[in-house]
Design an enzyme around this catalytic site. Structure first.
Site, PDB file in Angstrom:
ATOM      1  N   THR A   1       0.810  -1.217   0.000  1.00 53.81           N
ATOM      2  CA  THR A   1       0.000   0.000   0.000  1.00 53.81           C
ATOM      3  C   THR A   1       0.844   1.267   0.000  1.00 53.81           C
ATOM      4  O   THR A   1       0.451   2.269  -0.600  1.00 53.81           O
ATOM      5  CB  THR A   1      -0.927  -0.002   1.234  1.00 53.81           C
ATOM      6  OG1 THR A   1      -1.776  -1.143   1.175  1.00 53.81           O
ATOM      7  CG2 THR A   1      -1.783   1.253   1.289  1.00 53.81           C
TER       8      THR A   1
ATOM      9  N   THR B   1       1.084  -4.856   4.106  1.00 48.09           N
ATOM     10  CA  THR B   1       0.777  -5.189   5.501  1.00 48.09           C
ATOM     11  C   THR B   1       0.027  -6.497   5.665  1.00 48.09           C
ATOM     12  O   THR B   1       0.130  -7.136   6.717  1.00 48.09           O
ATOM     13  CB  THR B   1      -0.054  -4.068   6.154  1.00 48.09           C
ATOM     14  OG1 THR B   1      -1.289  -3.918   5.435  1.00 48.09           O
ATOM     15  CG2 THR B   1       0.698  -2.756   6.134  1.00 48.09           C
ATOM     16  N   ASP B   2      -0.724  -6.923   4.641  1.00 44.84           N
ATOM     17  CA  ASP B   2      -1.587  -8.094   4.827  1.00 44.84           C
ATOM     18  C   ASP B   2      -0.797  -9.352   5.182  1.00 44.84           C
ATOM     19  O   ASP B   2      -1.264 -10.177   5.976  1.00 44.84           O
ATOM     20  CB  ASP B   2      -2.428  -8.341   3.572  1.00 44.84           C
ATOM     21  CG  ASP B   2      -3.563  -7.331   3.436  1.00 44.84           C
ATOM     22  OD1 ASP B   2      -3.828  -6.606   4.414  1.00 44.84           O
ATOM     23  OD2 ASP B   2      -4.174  -7.265   2.358  1.00 44.84           O
TER      24      ASP B   2
ATOM     25  N   ASP C   1       1.382  -6.984  -4.748  1.00 45.22           N
ATOM     26  CA  ASP C   1       0.511  -6.824  -3.591  1.00 45.22           C
ATOM     27  C   ASP C   1       0.908  -7.902  -2.591  1.00 45.22           C
ATOM     28  O   ASP C   1       1.230  -9.030  -2.962  1.00 45.22           O
ATOM     29  CB  ASP C   1      -0.949  -6.990  -4.014  1.00 45.22           C
ATOM     30  CG  ASP C   1      -1.912  -6.672  -2.888  1.00 45.22           C
ATOM     31  OD1 ASP C   1      -1.935  -7.449  -1.907  1.00 45.22           O
ATOM     32  OD2 ASP C   1      -2.641  -5.683  -2.987  1.00 45.22           O
ATOM     33  N   SER C   2       0.881  -7.593  -1.310  1.00 42.21           N
ATOM     34  CA  SER C   2       1.361  -8.572  -0.333  1.00 42.21           C
ATOM     35  C   SER C   2       0.513  -9.835  -0.321  1.00 42.21           C
ATOM     36  O   SER C   2       0.985 -10.902   0.093  1.00 42.21           O
ATOM     37  CB  SER C   2       1.398  -7.956   1.068  1.00 42.21           C
ATOM     38  OG  SER C   2       0.100  -7.697   1.546  1.00 42.21           O
ATOM     39  N   SER C   3      -0.735  -9.748  -0.788  1.00 39.90           N
ATOM     40  CA  SER C   3      -1.572 -10.941  -0.854  1.00 39.90           C
ATOM     41  C   SER C   3      -1.025 -11.964  -1.846  1.00 39.90           C
ATOM     42  O   SER C   3      -1.383 -13.150  -1.779  1.00 39.90           O
ATOM     43  CB  SER C   3      -3.003 -10.562  -1.243  1.00 39.90           C
ATOM     44  OG  SER C   3      -3.566  -9.701  -0.276  1.00 39.90           O
TER      45      SER C   3
END
Length: 628
Positions: free
Chosen positions: A19, A116-117, A84-86
């Site tokens: 993010t 952060t996820d 994206d961390s996902s």
């Protein structure tokens, strides 16, 4: 923790996405490139004049002076492609570790900018993959993009750079909302607030406010100067299964199938699960074929224990306790341990039960020193023998209970006698709530137990955990001690017998005849039912443990399935009829001729109560005579 020294501290900032650098496209956030260019325009992140004077390259920035004589210079390495961390997996985290390895000698520390996820998963994985780490590796990110007017990205990134550049903290950490957390202790707890992470079972390593407060006693120490080792081969066939009320055994069976090699089982409370036999059967079968299963509580705080029968049942099924590890840390540890080559299943279980990177608080192993012949013992004795001033009396009163427990642990009868002569009450508990009798019973020192009983100590006193000396002796299978305590009037309390059925069933399933004998000797009813409604005899029969079946039938056939009670409280049969006259083959303990109102003896070299059939008392010089 010492501050970093030197006029310049060089850091590598690895930007993987997340993010913090995202931009809005058609109403949704997508990874945004060019973070170094964005930071270059922000004065808090870059001193342009100093950079020009030093002719730094475009991907290298310098913070304003952190102190009059120190600069933090950092190079931004942008991941390709940004993720994206996902979408991050163990494979990407292994690549980050390899990047750190390639640049390890060039930089004083590393900052990993991450979404952060899955940041807690990343921090946990890196902590295990990076062995012998002697430089800071700090992960950070943001809940709001750094481009937004109101955001947390600037504060988080600046704090991570300053912590990595100014302090020698040789471990993988996570910096968020003014707190530096141990990476493998952190978990994400909020999707919207800036305080997105917490460390439920370990305080922050550092807190940043008007002052920077470092909890020095918590920071990992560099034990020895060894080169960095990166364990890039980590097992990917690991998973997490969260139990819920009523979960069917068929679902558990389907989840535990190959190629899965390791599972983190998220259980209720302090490590409990449904005790349905079909569910336990699936877990036991999976563990039996080599699947590593770590039991972690899904509670935010607390640890897995064996206080409840359901938790003990999971341990019996072959699960490894995760103690107070987060699920993220347990999953990362599983991947690391399974990735280590050349280890047996038992070796892997031992590694899982050890604290490797500060990821868990393992139960403390009690270690009591012996006073016998030690310089410390002599000096303490001399000190305690000094004049009876008020101050010395207070010190003596504080020290004597602990010294008596240490002497009981060592079986040092001379030291116990010396403490008695100094005025010590051998029935007084120490700071752990244990009396010397508790200690001697737990380690099986029959001589010390006998001496303490002669001094008239309370035989049924409970320690700080509510345990009696008799139960401690039962757990240690110290049959001679059990006989002494029972003869002195000891008995198990209703609270101690509450879960005895489950423990007896566990012993029966493991063919532990010695343990069953100890419980019988202490007066437990061997017909008690376990958590699944079965008796120990039924458990032994279903497990095919024929020797245990025979033993239980013999023991239950004597005196109504209980061992002889203490002479002081068991009237026995009228007219001096023996309460019990039993000899159990193959068990190693004998109770014969315990008769109300008659003389009997404690045999210090045997394992139980010895009656007249042992031979004339005068021929047994190792026996001590008693009278009922």
């Amino acid at each position: 923790m010492a501050r970093a020294t030197g006029p310049e501290r060089r850091l590598l900032a690895i930007y993987t996405g997340g993010t913090i650098g995202m931009r809005s496209e058609r109403g949704v956030l997508v990874p945004g490139q060019g973070l170094a260019a964005v930071l270059r325009r922000l004065p808090m992140f870059h001193d342009e004049d100093y950079a020009c004077a030093c002719q730094l390259p475009k991907d290298t920035l310098v913070l304003p002076p952190a102190s009059p004589d120190q600069r933090v210079i950092y190079t931004v390495l942008e991941w390709q492609p940004l993720l994206d961390s996902s979408d991050m997996t163990i494979a990407e985290w292994a690549q980050i570790a390899q990047t750190i390895e390639r640049h390890y000698e060039q930089y004083h520390g590393f900052v990993v900018i991450h979404g952060t996820d899955t940041m807690a998963f990343a921090a946990s994985t890196l902590s295990f993959v990076l062995e012998n780490l002697q430089k800071p590796v700090i992960l950070t990110g943001a809940q709001v993009p750094i481009h937004a007017l109101w955001n947390d990205g600037r504060e988080n990134l600046l704090g991570a750079l300053l912590m990595a550049g100014q302090y020698l903290i040789p471990e993988v950490c996570l910096f968020f909302q003014n707190q530096l957390l141990r990476g493998n202790r952190a978990t994400k707890v909020d999707s919207r607030r800036f305080a997105a992470f917490c460390s439920p079972n370990l305080p922050p390593l550092a807190t940043v406010g008007t002052d920077i407060i470092i909890n020095r006693e918590l920071v990992q120490k560099i034990r020895r100067k060894e080169p960095l080792v990166v364990h890039s081969h980590v097992e990917r066939d690991v998973g997490v299964l969260r139990l819920y009320p009523g979960i069917p055994a068929s679902l558990v069976r389907a989840f535990l199938q190959p190629p899965l090699k390791g599972v983190v089982l998220e259980t209720f409370g302090s490590g409990n699960a449904p005790t349905k036999p079909e569910l336990l059967l699936e877990l036991r079968a999976a563990a039996g074929r080599g699947l590593l299963i770590v039991n972690c509580t899904h509670c935010l705080q607390g640890a897995v224990t064996s206080d409840y029968a359901s938790g003990a049942a999971l341990a019996d099924a072959g699960l490894v306790s995760g103690f107070d590890m987060t699920s993220e840390a347990a999953l990362a540890k599983l991947a690391y341990v399974l990735g280590r080559p050349g280890l047996s299943l038992d070796d892997r279980k031992q590694l899982l039960a050890q604290d490797l990177r500060g990821e868990m608080t393992a139960p403390a192993t009690e270690r009591r020193p012996s006073l016998q012949g030690s310089p410390l013992g002599r000096r303490v004795t001399q000190f305690l023998s000094l004049s009876n001033s008020q101050e010395l009396d207070a010190v003596r009163d504080a020290l004597l209970p602990s010294l008596a427990c240490a002497a009981a642990h060592a079986g040092d009868l001379e030291a116990l006698q010396a403490l008695v002569e100094m005025g010590s009450d051998l029935g007084t508990a120490d700071f752990n709530g244990q009396t010397p009798l508790h200690v001697a019973a737990r380690v099986g020192h029959a001589g010390a137990v006998s001496m303490l009983l002669r001094r008239g100590v309370h035989v049924n006193a409970c320690d700080g955990d509510g345990l009696s000396p008799l139960l401690l002796a039962v757990r240690g299978r110290h049959q001679s001690v059990i006989g002494l305590l029972r003869a002195a009037g000891a008995c198990l309390s209703p609270q101690e017998l509450e879960d005895a059925g489950t423990e007896l069933c566990r012993l029966a399933s493991r063919a532990d005849g010695e343990g069953l004998q100890a419980w019988w000797q202490a007066g437990a009813d061997l017909g008690q039912l376990g958590y699944d409604g079965r008796s120990p005899l039924q458990v032994a029969e279903s497990a095919g443990n024929l020797e245990v079946v025979t033993l239980l039938q013999q023991l239950r056939g004597r005196a109504g399935a209980t061992a002889p009670g203490p002479v002081s409280s068991h009237p026995g049969g009228a007219g001096g009829t023996p309460v019990v006259d039993a000899q159990v083959p193959g068990v190693g303990s004998m109770f014969q001729g315990l008769v109300w109102g008659r003389r009997w003896a404690i045999c210090s070299q045997g394992t139980g109560l010895q009656g007249p059939s042992c031979g004339p008392l005068g021929q047994r010089t190792h026996c001590r005579e008693w009278s009922s």
